[in-house]
Design a protein around this motif. Structure first.
Motif, PDB file in Angstrom:
ATOM      1  N   THR A 190       0.818  -1.320  -0.068  1.00 26.53           N
ATOM      2  CA  THR A 190      -0.012   0.175   0.168  1.00 26.53           C
ATOM      3  C   THR A 190       0.890   1.250   0.029  1.00 26.53           C
ATOM      4  O   THR A 190       0.830   2.243  -0.889  1.00 26.53           O
ATOM      5  CB  THR A 190      -0.915  -0.013   1.190  1.00 26.53           C
ATOM      6  N   ALA A 191       1.991   1.243   0.879  1.00 31.30           N
ATOM      7  CA  ALA A 191       2.821   2.488   0.886  1.00 31.30           C
ATOM      8  C   ALA A 191       3.303   2.573  -0.295  1.00 31.30           C
ATOM      9  O   ALA A 191       3.766   3.609  -0.757  1.00 31.30           O
ATOM     10  CB  ALA A 191       3.784   2.164   1.912  1.00 31.30           C
ATOM     11  N   VAL A 214       1.010 -11.085  -3.248  1.00 35.25           N
ATOM     12  CA  VAL A 214       2.375 -11.064  -3.555  1.00 35.25           C
ATOM     13  C   VAL A 214       3.442 -12.103  -2.509  1.00 35.25           C
ATOM     14  O   VAL A 214       4.171 -12.660  -3.015  1.00 35.25           O
ATOM     15  CB  VAL A 214       3.138  -9.607  -3.692  1.00 35.25           C
ATOM     16  N   HIS A 215       2.874 -11.843  -1.365  1.00 33.39           N
ATOM     17  CA  HIS A 215       3.638 -12.680  -0.231  1.00 33.39           C
ATOM     18  C   HIS A 215       3.491 -14.021  -0.578  1.00 33.39           C
ATOM     19  O   HIS A 215       4.380 -14.949  -0.488  1.00 33.39           O
ATOM     20  CB  HIS A 215       2.721 -12.424   0.923  1.00 33.39           C
ATOM     21  N   ILE A 263       9.902  -1.706   0.902  1.00 37.64           N
ATOM     22  CA  ILE A 263       8.795  -1.146   0.263  1.00 37.64           C
ATOM     23  C   ILE A 263       9.370  -1.309  -1.262  1.00 37.64           C
ATOM     24  O   ILE A 263       8.402  -1.896  -2.081  1.00 37.64           O
ATOM     25  CB  ILE A 263       8.837   0.430   0.538  1.00 37.64           C
ATOM     26  N   ASP A 264      10.494  -1.028  -1.537  1.00 39.45           N
ATOM     27  CA  ASP A 264      10.839  -1.348  -3.149  1.00 39.45           C
ATOM     28  C   ASP A 264      10.835  -2.500  -3.454  1.00 39.45           C
ATOM     29  O   ASP A 264      10.548  -3.092  -4.847  1.00 39.45           O
ATOM     30  CB  ASP A 264      12.204  -0.477  -3.301  1.00 39.45           C
ATOM     31  N   VAL A 265      11.341  -3.556  -2.554  1.00 36.76           N
ATOM     32  CA  VAL A 265      11.328  -4.992  -2.705  1.00 36.76           C
ATOM     33  C   VAL A 265       9.989  -5.565  -3.119  1.00 36.76           C
ATOM     34  O   VAL A 265       9.941  -6.259  -4.025  1.00 36.76           O
ATOM     35  CB  VAL A 265      12.031  -5.655  -1.559  1.00 36.76           C
ATOM     36  N   LEU A 282       5.266  -6.151  -9.564  1.00 38.48           N
ATOM     37  CA  LEU A 282       5.529  -6.006 -10.923  1.00 38.48           C
ATOM     38  C   LEU A 282       5.844  -7.112 -11.711  1.00 38.48           C
ATOM     39  O   LEU A 282       5.574  -7.509 -12.766  1.00 38.48           O
ATOM     40  CB  LEU A 282       6.260  -4.737 -11.248  1.00 38.48           C
ATOM     41  N   LYS A 283       6.951  -8.120 -11.126  1.00 40.26           N
ATOM     42  CA  LYS A 283       7.305  -9.195 -11.732  1.00 40.26           C
ATOM     43  C   LYS A 283       6.397 -10.097 -11.946  1.00 40.26           C
ATOM     44  O   LYS A 283       6.111 -10.870 -12.640  1.00 40.26           O
ATOM     45  CB  LYS A 283       8.470  -9.670 -10.722  1.00 40.26           C
TER      46      LYS A 283
END
Length: 631
Positions: free
Chosen positions: A444-445, A596-597, A615-617, A623-624
């Motif tokens: 979300t962030a 995603v998790h 956050i970036d991970v 997206l992957k």
């Protein structure tokens, strides 16, 4: 011949394929207008007896629509019948759209009923009941209508007629009661003959009655919906006890086999005719036994634990109105009369105090389900309700753990910091949980941060010391973006500021009034903001937000973002309902975070404070796996 994979060109050019009122869309219901007008005028004149047949048509066809709706609701109540579902796939949006006008046949038969009344005025004088008519109607149905339907159905499966007409009915991959009415104009004209022989025939013989008309048509629709239900309702021991019964009732599994192997099981309601003409599927009873004796449904890999926002949104459930739930939620006038009934249902759900299965879809071969805690949004802010809500959430987590579910993601208020510390309460209490508990706020962030303009150098942040507010502020400070953090608590502000690298702490600035952001055009709203407070923003401001419920857009000279969300991958299957106000195939970011998790196979719990380093991970992982940000 299997239905899946049928590739047939649209043959709408075939004679009598399309409905005459196809282009009218919702205005087709105006075709009932003359009948309604005659009834209202007769009531006004006090001469309703003269138009009693028109009144019966309106009542009867309202009841017939109700039969289909109730069967559809039952079929979509996943929490009642998960194990005995025949086709484990969900009804998708394209099927819902295709079947949107399933009730065309009701309009057709109402119009034909009106013409019959004009042609045979004696129908208006039918008695209430004539016992002889019941027997006569059964004889006509069993002796003429059943075999007639059988041979018409077989004829429609001939190569030419199937490719011109009957393919439409078989285009529905998952049977649903509404699928029963999903056919071409020609097919329903033929069905009118099948229905008319027992009803009109009995009346013309002289044994007709009002009760017979109602009973036959309602039972006919009931059995049609039963056969097209995706849930097996007959226990296998019933046919083992009374073997002959299986030739006199068409079960849902029996008709479902016809949609799998289209060269078998052609009957209307009585498999006896398939037996007589040797078209019965040899696997019919074994298939029935397999489905009806099933006790456990497929265990999902992922569960999203949602909650009800309010009474109105509770009616957005797929088992209420399937078409309504397939579009983003908004308050409609037809919902208002249903408010009291819905509220009573919610009271019963509170009494049961257990989460229930709401919807599901399949992604990359993994089953994802949404469970709902039967609590309204306002209850989460009542101090005395805290313990009860946490107990319901805890029960859902323990149930998921017992079933072997891999990930359970908590929606919105179910992970409220003041309620359970973002889910930390449950992982601390049950340290040996195998199911991973995820609040999804890391994604979300990430979604909110990636919505910001690349060249932004200053933002105004409300809800700044919340779980999401803290993570957003720290992330932006690391990127040398000035963050005006609205908070009255200097202690909480300083605590967050100290978490930032020393050289970045100066970018975090505490403010105590909205007026401090009068020159800032990027607002991130994490706390409810009144119209007066919104007017502190300069013209041209964009309001990003993560507040639940979202703020009301009052400023015409400003723009408002939606709640953080992502679009699911294109290969998602079985999705046929929208998640609250989200568009089709779009889910809240916390829901996507849980997905995603699961797809990444991460073994940690995502509870409590957000790890800014992740956050970036998480964003890159989303997206992957094919999740897409909303443009």
């Amino acid at each position: 011949m299997e239905n899946k994979g049928i590739s047939i060109k649209n043959k709408k050019g075939a004679p009598l394929f399309a409905w005459p009122w196809e282009n009218l869309d919702g205005f087709k219901y105006l075709l009932y207008g003359p009948i309604v007008a005659k009834v209202l005028y007769a009531i006004y004149k006090g001469e309703i007896k003269n138009e009693i047949w028109c009144l019966h048509i309106l009542i009867l066809f309202s009841l017939r629509a109700l039969v289909h709706q109730l069967w559809s609701s039952y079929s979509n109540m996943l929490f009642l019948n998960p194990a005995r579902r025949i086709n484990q796939k969900g009804v998708e949006f394209n099927q819902i759209d295709s079947e949107w006008h399933w009730d065309n046949f009701l309009i057709l038969q109402a119009i034909m009923g009106s013409f019959l009344y004009l042609s045979f005025p004696s129908l208006a004088n039918l008695p209430i009941l004539d016992i002889r008519g019941i027997l006569c109607c059964l004889i006509l149905h069993i002796g003429i209508s059943e075999p007639m339907y059988y041979w018409i159905h077989r004829l429609l499966h001939s190569s030419t007629l199937f490719h011109q007409y009957h393919w439409l009915h078989h285009s529905s991959n998952v049977l649903n009661p509404f699928t029963a009415g999903h056919a071409t104009f020609l097919e329903h004209l033929l069905l009118c003959v099948v229905v008319g022989i027992p009803t009109l025939g009995t009346a013309l013989i002289g044994y007709g009655s009002i009760i017979l008309m109602y009973s036959y048509l309602l039972v006919f629709d009931f059995l049609q919906c039963l056969g097209h239900s995706n849930v097996e309702v007959f226990p296998c021991h019933l046919f083992e006890t009374i073997p002959l019964l299986k030739y006199f009732i068409r079960t849902p599994t029996y008709h479902n086999l016809h949609h799998i192997d289209m060269g078998t099981n052609f009957c209307l309601f009585m498999p006896l005719y398939d037996k007589l003409w040797k078209t019965i599927n040899t696997n019919s009873w074994e298939y029935h036994r397999e489905i009806s004796s099933r006790t456990n449904s497929r265990v999902p890999d992922f569960v999203f634990l949602a909650h009800v926002v309010d009474v109105m949104s509770a009616m957005h459930a797929p088992f209420v109105f399937r078409t309504f739930s397939s579009i983003p939620f908004s308050i409609k006038p037809f919902l208002i009369p249903m408010w009291p009934f819905t509220f009573m249902v919610m009271i019963l759900m509170w009494a049961k105090s257990k989460s229930f299965l709401f919807s599901f879809y399949c992604l990359r071969g993994r089953l994802h389900q949404t469970w709902v805690v039967p609590r309204f949004g306002f209850q989460y802010f009542l101090p005395f309700a805290k313990e009860g809500i946490n107990k319901q959430i805890e029960d859902a987590i323990l149930k998921a753990d017992k079933l072997g579910i891999k990930v359970i993601s908590l929606a919105a208020l179910n992970k409220n910091e003041g309620l359970n510390g973002g889910g930390k309460l449950f992982t601390n209490k049950h340290p040996n949980l195998k199911v991973r508990v995820v609040h999804g706020n890391t994604l979300t962030a990430a979604v909110i941060l990636h919505e910001l303009p690349q060249d932004v150098d200053e933002v105004f942040l409300t809800g700044a010391t919340s779980k999401l507010g803290r993570a957003i502020a720290l992330y932006l400070a690391r990127r040398k973006v000035k963050v005006l953090m609205l908070t009255l608590s200097a202690e909480r502000f300083i605590k967050i500021q100290k978490e930032a690298p020393v050289d970045c702490q100066k970018y975090l600035v505490q403010v105590t009034k909205y007026q401090a952001a009068k020159h800032c055009k990027t607002w991130i709203i994490g706390k409810w903001t009144t119209p007066r407070e919104q007017y502190c923003a300069p013209s041209g401001t964009h309001f990003h937000q993560f507040v639940v419920p979202p703020i009301i857009p009052f400023r015409r000279d400003c723009t408002y973002g939606n709640l953080a969300a992502m679009k699911l991958p294109d290969d998602v299957e079985g999705l046929g309902s929208c998640e609250y106000t989200m568009g089709r195939g779009v889910v809240h970011a916390c829901h996507a975070g849980g997905v995603v998790h699961l797809l990444e196979g991460w073994k940690h719990n995502e509870v409590g404070a957000i790890n800014v380093d992740q956050i970036d991970v998480v964003w890159e992982a989303a997206l992957k796996h094919g999740l897409k940000p909303l443009l």
